[in-house]
Scaffold this active site. Structure first.
Site, PDB file in Angstrom:
ATOM      1  N   GLU A  50     -35.280  88.208 -71.709  1.00 56.44           N
ATOM      2  CA  GLU A  50     -35.357  89.040 -70.514  1.00 56.44           C
ATOM      3  C   GLU A  50     -36.508  90.048 -70.588  1.00 56.44           C
ATOM      4  O   GLU A  50     -36.860  90.534 -71.665  1.00 56.44           O
ATOM      5  CB  GLU A  50     -34.018  89.756 -70.306  1.00 56.44           C
ATOM      6  CG  GLU A  50     -32.927  88.753 -69.960  1.00 56.44           C
ATOM      7  CD  GLU A  50     -31.569  89.379 -69.659  1.00 56.44           C
ATOM      8  OE1 GLU A  50     -30.872  88.841 -68.792  1.00 56.44           O
ATOM      9  OE2 GLU A  50     -31.200  90.387 -70.284  1.00 56.44           O
ATOM     10  N   CYS A  94     -40.774  96.435 -69.825  1.00 54.54           N
ATOM     11  CA  CYS A  94     -40.040  96.350 -71.085  1.00 54.54           C
ATOM     12  C   CYS A  94     -40.018  94.880 -71.520  1.00 54.54           C
ATOM     13  O   CYS A  94     -39.478  94.031 -70.824  1.00 54.54           O
ATOM     14  CB  CYS A  94     -38.636  96.907 -70.846  1.00 54.54           C
ATOM     15  SG  CYS A  94     -37.565  96.816 -72.289  1.00 54.54           S
ATOM     16  N   CYS A 120     -31.823  88.780 -82.019  1.00 51.86           N
ATOM     17  CA  CYS A 120     -32.299  89.752 -83.000  1.00 51.86           C
ATOM     18  C   CYS A 120     -31.431  89.635 -84.236  1.00 51.86           C
ATOM     19  O   CYS A 120     -30.223  89.468 -84.133  1.00 51.86           O
ATOM     20  CB  CYS A 120     -32.211  91.174 -82.438  1.00 51.86           C
ATOM     21  SG  CYS A 120     -32.878  92.406 -83.575  1.00 51.86           S
ATOM     22  N   CYS A 169     -27.414  95.366 -84.584  1.00 57.05           N
ATOM     23  CA  CYS A 169     -26.850  96.697 -84.361  1.00 57.05           C
ATOM     24  C   CYS A 169     -25.554  96.568 -83.558  1.00 57.05           C
ATOM     25  O   CYS A 169     -25.439  95.761 -82.655  1.00 57.05           O
ATOM     26  CB  CYS A 169     -27.829  97.583 -83.607  1.00 57.05           C
ATOM     27  SG  CYS A 169     -29.380  97.806 -84.491  1.00 57.05           S
ATOM     28  N   CYS A 171     -25.556  96.999 -79.562  1.00 52.40           N
ATOM     29  CA  CYS A 171     -26.613  96.313 -78.809  1.00 52.40           C
ATOM     30  C   CYS A 171     -26.179  94.895 -78.473  1.00 52.40           C
ATOM     31  O   CYS A 171     -25.767  94.129 -79.344  1.00 52.40           O
ATOM     32  CB  CYS A 171     -27.894  96.296 -79.629  1.00 52.40           C
ATOM     33  SG  CYS A 171     -29.185  95.271 -78.914  1.00 52.40           S
ATOM     34  N   GLY A 197     -34.968  91.827 -79.250  1.00 49.66           N
ATOM     35  CA  GLY A 197     -35.637  91.564 -80.522  1.00 49.66           C
ATOM     36  C   GLY A 197     -36.190  92.793 -81.213  1.00 49.66           C
ATOM     37  O   GLY A 197     -36.328  93.864 -80.620  1.00 49.66           O
ATOM     38  N   LEU A 207     -32.949 105.745 -84.099  1.00 48.79           N
ATOM     39  CA  LEU A 207     -32.315 106.470 -85.207  1.00 48.79           C
ATOM     40  C   LEU A 207     -30.790 106.326 -85.160  1.00 48.79           C
ATOM     41  O   LEU A 207     -30.181 105.809 -86.075  1.00 48.79           O
ATOM     42  CB  LEU A 207     -32.748 107.933 -85.117  1.00 48.79           C
ATOM     43  CG  LEU A 207     -32.599 108.797 -86.347  1.00 48.79           C
ATOM     44  CD1 LEU A 207     -33.288 108.195 -87.554  1.00 48.79           C
ATOM     45  CD2 LEU A 207     -33.178 110.194 -86.065  1.00 48.79           C
ATOM     46  N   ASN A 254     -25.006 102.096 -72.989  1.00 47.78           N
ATOM     47  CA  ASN A 254     -24.737 101.178 -71.879  1.00 47.78           C
ATOM     48  C   ASN A 254     -23.766 100.117 -72.369  1.00 47.78           C
ATOM     49  O   ASN A 254     -24.117  99.293 -73.202  1.00 47.78           O
ATOM     50  CB  ASN A 254     -26.040 100.525 -71.408  1.00 47.78           C
ATOM     51  CG  ASN A 254     -26.939 101.559 -70.762  1.00 47.78           C
ATOM     52  OD1 ASN A 254     -26.520 102.295 -69.874  1.00 47.78           O
ATOM     53  ND2 ASN A 254     -28.171 101.663 -71.239  1.00 47.78           N
ATOM     54  N   CYS A 283     -31.028  99.714 -71.178  1.00 45.41           N
ATOM     55  CA  CYS A 283     -31.216  99.558 -72.628  1.00 45.41           C
ATOM     56  C   CYS A 283     -30.005  98.904 -73.266  1.00 45.41           C
ATOM     57  O   CYS A 283     -28.878  99.313 -73.036  1.00 45.41           O
ATOM     58  CB  CYS A 283     -31.348 100.913 -73.307  1.00 45.41           C
ATOM     59  SG  CYS A 283     -32.691 101.882 -72.720  1.00 45.41           S
TER      60      CYS A 283
HETATM   61  N1  SAH Z   1     -35.284  96.362 -81.684  1.00 45.48           N
HETATM   62  C1  SAH Z   1     -35.967  97.512 -81.236  1.00 45.48           C
HETATM   63  C2  SAH Z   1     -36.333  97.487 -79.778  1.00 45.48           C
HETATM   64  C3  SAH Z   1     -35.326  96.964 -78.798  1.00 45.48           C
HETATM   65  S1  SAH Z   1     -33.936  97.923 -78.423  1.00 45.48           S
HETATM   66  C4  SAH Z   1     -35.160  98.751 -81.544  1.00 45.48           C
HETATM   67  O1  SAH Z   1     -34.003  98.640 -81.883  1.00 45.48           O
HETATM   68  O2  SAH Z   1     -35.744  99.816 -81.470  1.00 45.48           O
HETATM   69  C5  SAH Z   1     -34.532  99.263 -77.411  1.00 45.48           C
HETATM   70  C6  SAH Z   1     -33.674 100.518 -77.486  1.00 45.48           C
HETATM   71  O3  SAH Z   1     -32.406 100.349 -76.829  1.00 45.48           O
HETATM   72  C7  SAH Z   1     -33.355 100.907 -78.904  1.00 45.48           C
HETATM   73  O4  SAH Z   1     -33.492 102.282 -79.103  1.00 45.48           O
HETATM   74  C8  SAH Z   1     -31.915 100.512 -79.004  1.00 45.48           C
HETATM   75  O5  SAH Z   1     -31.289 101.162 -80.046  1.00 45.48           O
HETATM   76  C9  SAH Z   1     -31.390 100.871 -77.663  1.00 45.48           C
HETATM   77  N2  SAH Z   1     -30.101 100.256 -77.356  1.00 45.48           N
HETATM   78  C10 SAH Z   1     -29.617  99.092 -77.844  1.00 45.48           C
HETATM   79  N3  SAH Z   1     -28.412  98.838 -77.335  1.00 45.48           N
HETATM   80  C11 SAH Z   1     -28.111  99.857 -76.500  1.00 45.48           C
HETATM   81  C12 SAH Z   1     -26.995 100.138 -75.638  1.00 45.48           C
HETATM   82  N4  SAH Z   1     -25.973  99.298 -75.547  1.00 45.48           N
HETATM   83  N5  SAH Z   1     -27.033 101.255 -74.903  1.00 45.48           N
HETATM   84  C13 SAH Z   1     -28.111 102.074 -74.962  1.00 45.48           C
HETATM   85  N6  SAH Z   1     -29.171 101.866 -75.741  1.00 45.48           N
HETATM   86  C14 SAH Z   1     -29.192 100.756 -76.506  1.00 45.48           C
HETATM   87 FE1  SF4 Z   2     -32.133  94.341 -82.616  1.00 46.90          FE
HETATM   88 FE2  SF4 Z   2     -32.999  96.641 -81.542  1.00 46.90          FE
HETATM   89 FE3  SF4 Z   2     -30.725  95.471 -80.675  1.00 46.90          FE
HETATM   90 FE4  SF4 Z   2     -30.797  96.587 -83.096  1.00 46.90          FE
HETATM   91  S1  SF4 Z   2     -31.030  97.657 -81.117  1.00 46.90           S
HETATM   92  S2  SF4 Z   2     -29.908  94.589 -82.597  1.00 46.90           S
HETATM   93  S3  SF4 Z   2     -32.867  96.132 -83.728  1.00 46.90           S
HETATM   94  S4  SF4 Z   2     -32.773  94.669 -80.497  1.00 46.90           S
END
Ligand code: SAH
Ligand code: SF4
Length: 386
Positions: free
Chosen positions: A90, A103, A110, A114, A117, A166, A221, A307, A350
């Site tokens: 996406e 974006c 990935c 996390c 995510c 990713g 972070l 989110n 996000c």
């Molecule tokens: N992998 C990279 C970039 C993609 S994620 C990273 O982790 O930085 C982009 C941002 O969205 C990151 O800061 C991630 O932590 C945040 N993110 C992921 N899942 C989320 C969620 N469910 N709600 C809000 N932010 C989220």
């Molecule tokens: Fe991968 Fe970034 Fe999602 Fe963590 S937040 S699983 S590093 S895309």
């Protein structure tokens, strides 16, 4: 057939030179592709006929098939691109008054996994190629230019964030040429401060990026201590906070801005207490065991209200909690913003980007087995009474 979207300017020049063409021909071709959105070599009128014929036989500008497009009430647009073999990624366009941000995804899935995510929950299939990363920008820029009826020289996309699906720094070899095309004056001409790589903290690659192409850096972070971060961002077990903070400080020597952006996803009852805020302040101000040796890290804090997506089992911090957390950081002198949630009606916010991923490494399954109830990990000592 060679996909010309796989090359940065130097790469295209080398490819052309191997075919007996001068560098300025490559520059013309590069401009046709990226500045004008052309893919029909026959229409590239200032190229010699012999070169056009060679190109038609040996090369393509390979777009990604669009599987779907959704437009949010707030104008945010999300495309799902089919990258083959059951994978789809996406890309999200976020229009604002003074800018247009794209974006971009860097991987199908990935492997970091996390907790909060949606991409991480799906597991990992494969790295995108440079051509697939750039096809997202190429398509969005030229589609939007037409749709928004922009005049010659006007740009739809003024900023790029590598914040889609990713971990970009786990796909460094493909990322680097793509960044170079974004910055190239004959490509998209974006300044280094308008291109942001977001990383969950791949320390050695942060060092490489600083040397090769120091664009703006955002570091995800999400926790002020190793115990909690180990659980939320499993990569922390490999590169703990002390190493991550050193890498951030090192990056600043060459960064286009004099601060690192820290992203912090606000999870109800998990990382959003006053005590977490205080540890976070100590961390970036150099009064934490991870930073005591190296000193403070100049930064901005970007709080992202979580989110939600099905299956996460996590909840968004209440708005009043986010405000109180932000205030606490601000009172300590840390520039803190709360990210506006855009496009959540089309799951484009996000962390909601899921695409479709064949989980070839079964990270999702392994993570499922390792799951510890998140509230139990949240050390009671860190929780401030609310
Ligand atoms: N992998 C990279 C970039 C993609 S994620 C990273 O982790 O930085 C982009 C941002 O969205 C990151 O800061 C991630 O932590 C945040 N993110 C992921 N899942 C989320 C969620 N469910 N709600 C809000 N932010 C989220
Ligand atoms: Fe991968 Fe970034 Fe999602 Fe963590 S937040 S699983 S590093 S895309």
């Amino acid at each position: 057939m060679t996909n010309l979207l796989d090359f940065d300017h130097d790469g295209l020049a080398a490819w052309c030179e191997q075919r007996g063409e001068k560098r300025f021909r490559a520059t013309q071709l590069f401009r046709w592709i990226h500045q004008r959105g052309a893919r029909d070599f026959g229409a590239m009128s200032d190229l010699a006929k012999s070169l056009r014929e060679k190109l038609a036989l040996q090369a393509v500008v390979q777009p990604l098939p669009v599987a779907s497009e959704q437009v949010s009430a707030d104008g945010t647009t999300k495309w799902l691109f089919d990258v083959g073999a059951g994978d789809a990624v996406e890309t999200v366009f976020i229009p604002e008054d003074d800018r247009g941000t794209l974006c971009i995804s860097s991987q199908a899935g990935c492997a970091v996994g996390c907790r909060f995510c949606s991409t991480g929950h799906q597991g990992f299939s494969r790295n995108l190629t440079t051509g697939e990363i750039l096809a997202q920008l190429w398509f969005a820029e030229h589609t939007l230019r037409q749709r928004l009826k922009l005049k010659d020289g006007e740009r739809a996309i003024t900023n790029v964030v590598m914040m889609g699906m990713g971990e970009p720094l786990q796909n460094y070899a493909a990322l680097l040429p793509a960044l170079r095309v974004m910055l190239d004056d004959h490509g998209y001409g974006l300044s280094r401060r308008r291109v942001t790589v977001s990383t969950s903290g791949v320390v050695p690659m942060m060092e490489r990026l600083r040397e090769d192409c120091p664009v703006a850096l955002a570091v995800s972070l999400h926790a002020p201590d190793d115990a909690l971060r180990d659980d939320l961002v499993p990569l922390n077990r490999k590169y703990p906070l002390a190493e991550l903070m050193d890498a951030c400080r090192g990056y600043l020597d060459r960064a286009p801005r004099d601060f690192i952006t820290f992203e912090y996803c606000m999870l109800d009852g998990v990382n959003d207490g006053d005590a977490h805020a205080d540890r976070l302040i100590a961390l970036v101000q150099g009064r934490h065991e991870a930073t005591r040796a190296g000193g403070p890290v100049p930064c901005k804090l970007n709080l992202i209200p979580f989110n939600p997506f099905p299956a996460s089992g996590l909840h968004r911090s209440p708005a009043a909690r986010v405000t109180a957390f932000a205030r606490r950081l601000q009172d300590a002198g840390i520039v803190t913003t709360v990210r506006k949630t855009r496009g959540d009606d089309i799951a484009a916010a996000c962390g909601q980007l899921a695409g479709e991923v064949q989980d070839r490494t079964r990270v999702a399954e392994r993570r499922g087995r390792a799951a510890i109830p998140i509230r139990a990990v949240d050390a009671a000592s860190l929780r401030a009474p609310r």
